[in-house]
Design a protein around this motif. Structure first.
Motif, PDB file in Angstrom:
ATOM      1  N   LYS A  85       0.989  -1.306  -0.039  1.00 45.61           N
ATOM      2  CA  LYS A  85       0.005  -0.042  -0.024  1.00 45.61           C
ATOM      3  C   LYS A  85       0.957   1.078   0.030  1.00 45.61           C
ATOM      4  O   LYS A  85       0.610   2.155  -0.613  1.00 45.61           O
ATOM      5  N   GLU A  86       1.765   1.379   0.936  1.00 47.59           N
ATOM      6  CA  GLU A  86       2.942   2.341   0.968  1.00 47.59           C
ATOM      7  C   GLU A  86       3.441   2.698  -0.254  1.00 47.59           C
ATOM      8  O   GLU A  86       3.704   3.711  -0.873  1.00 47.59           O
ATOM      9  N   ARG A  87       4.024   1.518  -0.992  1.00 51.25           N
ATOM     10  CA  ARG A  87       4.516   1.863  -2.315  1.00 51.25           C
ATOM     11  C   ARG A  87       3.686   2.228  -3.271  1.00 51.25           C
ATOM     12  O   ARG A  87       4.197   3.009  -4.020  1.00 51.25           O
ATOM     13  N   PHE A  88       2.445   1.517  -3.398  1.00 49.55           N
ATOM     14  CA  PHE A  88       1.607   2.088  -4.505  1.00 49.55           C
ATOM     15  C   PHE A  88       1.180   3.722  -3.975  1.00 49.55           C
ATOM     16  O   PHE A  88       1.235   4.371  -5.217  1.00 49.55           O
ATOM     17  N   LEU A  89       0.770   4.076  -2.872  1.00 49.58           N
ATOM     18  CA  LEU A  89       0.663   5.314  -2.868  1.00 49.58           C
ATOM     19  C   LEU A  89       1.985   6.241  -3.068  1.00 49.58           C
ATOM     20  O   LEU A  89       1.391   7.499  -3.607  1.00 49.58           O
ATOM     21  N   GLN A  90       3.135   5.896  -2.867  1.00 44.88           N
ATOM     22  CA  GLN A  90       4.297   6.771  -2.989  1.00 44.88           C
ATOM     23  C   GLN A  90       4.736   6.792  -4.416  1.00 44.88           C
ATOM     24  O   GLN A  90       5.180   7.807  -4.864  1.00 44.88           O
ATOM     25  N   GLN A  91       4.797   5.817  -5.189  1.00 41.55           N
ATOM     26  CA  GLN A  91       4.973   5.457  -6.483  1.00 41.55           C
ATOM     27  C   GLN A  91       3.946   5.432  -7.562  1.00 41.55           C
ATOM     28  O   GLN A  91       4.350   6.106  -8.518  1.00 41.55           O
ATOM     29  N   ASP A  92       3.292   4.445  -7.378  1.00 42.27           N
ATOM     30  CA  ASP A  92       2.402   4.108  -8.665  1.00 42.27           C
ATOM     31  C   ASP A  92       1.218   5.031  -8.920  1.00 42.27           C
ATOM     32  O   ASP A  92       0.717   5.556  -9.794  1.00 42.27           O
ATOM     33  N   LEU A  93       0.372   5.509  -7.667  1.00 43.75           N
ATOM     34  CA  LEU A  93      -0.383   6.375  -7.824  1.00 43.75           C
ATOM     35  C   LEU A  93      -0.348   7.794  -8.459  1.00 43.75           C
ATOM     36  O   LEU A  93      -0.738   8.089  -9.261  1.00 43.75           O
ATOM     37  N   PRO A  94       1.092   8.357  -8.057  1.00 48.26           N
ATOM     38  CA  PRO A  94       1.440   9.772  -8.840  1.00 48.26           C
ATOM     39  C   PRO A  94       1.364   9.367 -10.330  1.00 48.26           C
ATOM     40  O   PRO A  94       0.800  10.399 -10.888  1.00 48.26           O
ATOM     41  N   ALA A  95       1.727   8.257 -10.902  1.00 44.89           N
ATOM     42  CA  ALA A  95       1.973   8.089 -12.005  1.00 44.89           C
ATOM     43  C   ALA A  95       0.603   7.809 -12.902  1.00 44.89           C
ATOM     44  O   ALA A  95       0.260   8.608 -14.008  1.00 44.89           O
ATOM     45  N   PHE A  96      -0.056   7.135 -11.840  1.00 43.91           N
ATOM     46  CA  PHE A  96      -1.725   6.888 -12.422  1.00 43.91           C
ATOM     47  C   PHE A  96      -2.074   8.265 -12.613  1.00 43.91           C
ATOM     48  O   PHE A  96      -3.050   8.563 -13.897  1.00 43.91           O
ATOM     49  N   PHE A  97      -2.207   8.989 -11.616  1.00 44.18           N
ATOM     50  CA  PHE A  97      -2.998  10.349 -11.528  1.00 44.18           C
ATOM     51  C   PHE A  97      -2.095  11.229 -12.735  1.00 44.18           C
ATOM     52  O   PHE A  97      -3.062  11.783 -13.718  1.00 44.18           O
ATOM     53  N   LYS A  98      -0.993  11.309 -13.011  1.00 44.86           N
ATOM     54  CA  LYS A  98      -0.557  11.907 -14.322  1.00 44.86           C
ATOM     55  C   LYS A  98      -0.976  11.256 -15.591  1.00 44.86           C
ATOM     56  O   LYS A  98      -1.431  12.171 -16.398  1.00 44.86           O
ATOM     57  N   ASN A  99      -1.153   9.914 -15.615  1.00 42.65           N
ATOM     58  CA  ASN A  99      -1.679   9.581 -16.947  1.00 42.65           C
ATOM     59  C   ASN A  99      -3.218   9.719 -17.061  1.00 42.65           C
ATOM     60  O   ASN A  99      -3.581  10.210 -18.375  1.00 42.65           O
ATOM     61  N   ILE A 100      -4.065   9.884 -16.128  1.00 41.12           N
ATOM     62  CA  ILE A 100      -5.359  10.105 -16.448  1.00 41.12           C
ATOM     63  C   ILE A 100      -5.639  11.535 -16.541  1.00 41.12           C
ATOM     64  O   ILE A 100      -6.516  11.779 -17.146  1.00 41.12           O
ATOM     65  N   SER A 101      -4.600  12.383 -16.102  1.00 43.18           N
ATOM     66  CA  SER A 101      -4.629  13.825 -16.304  1.00 43.18           C
ATOM     67  C   SER A 101      -4.595  14.255 -17.888  1.00 43.18           C
ATOM     68  O   SER A 101      -5.000  14.868 -18.693  1.00 43.18           O
ATOM     69  N   LEU A 102      -3.187  13.650 -18.309  1.00 39.12           N
ATOM     70  CA  LEU A 102      -2.663  13.911 -19.476  1.00 39.12           C
ATOM     71  C   LEU A 102      -3.686  13.278 -20.527  1.00 39.12           C
ATOM     72  O   LEU A 102      -3.992  13.770 -21.605  1.00 39.12           O
TER      73      LEU A 102
END
Length: 130
Positions: A85-102
């Motif tokens: 969960k910590e890894r997802f929140l720190q690493q994967d989620l920001p990349a996910f947010f970037k992609n859905i935004s773009l």
């Protein structure tokens, strides 16, 4: 198992071991495959598996009973989930947010697809009657 080139093999094997624990295939206090057996399974050097097991011991996911082998810690599921969960929140989620935004994907679309995914991949828990 096909190993990815951008991540150390011992970490990929650790992820596999953790998956087995999260899926309930290796239960708390259960003996897991020996270093030699897992090395044969993945066709890697036993030292690679030993490094995996040392990593998981340091994370308190497994423990060694001298002379008997490695076993799943009683609270391994909780530990693995917290780490992931910590890894997802720190690493994967920001990349996910970037992609859905773009890609200009709105949250309603994400929610709809997430619900469809859950219904297709997870059966609802059925209460067992005494």
């Amino acid at each position: 198992m096909e190993f990815k080139e951008n991540e150390p093999i011992y970490l990929q094997i650790a992820a596999h071991v953790s998956d087995q624990i999260l899926l309930g295939k290796w239960a708390a206090e259960e003996k897991i495959p020996s270093v030699r057996d897992l090395a044969v399974t993945f066709q890697v050097n036993p030292n690679t598996v030993m490094r995996t097991y040392e990593q998981l011991q340091n994370q308190e996911v497994i423990y060694n009973k001298r002379g008997l082998g490695f076993f799943v810690m009683p609270d391994a599921v909780k530990k693995v989930k917290a780490q992931r969960k910590e890894r997802f929140l720190q690493q994967d989620l920001p990349a996910f947010f970037k992609n859905i935004s773009l890609l200009e994907i709105d949250l309603e679309e994400i929610q709809k697809r997430y619900e469809a995914y859950k219904s297709e991949n997870y059966e609802p828990e059925i209460e067992q009657k005494p």
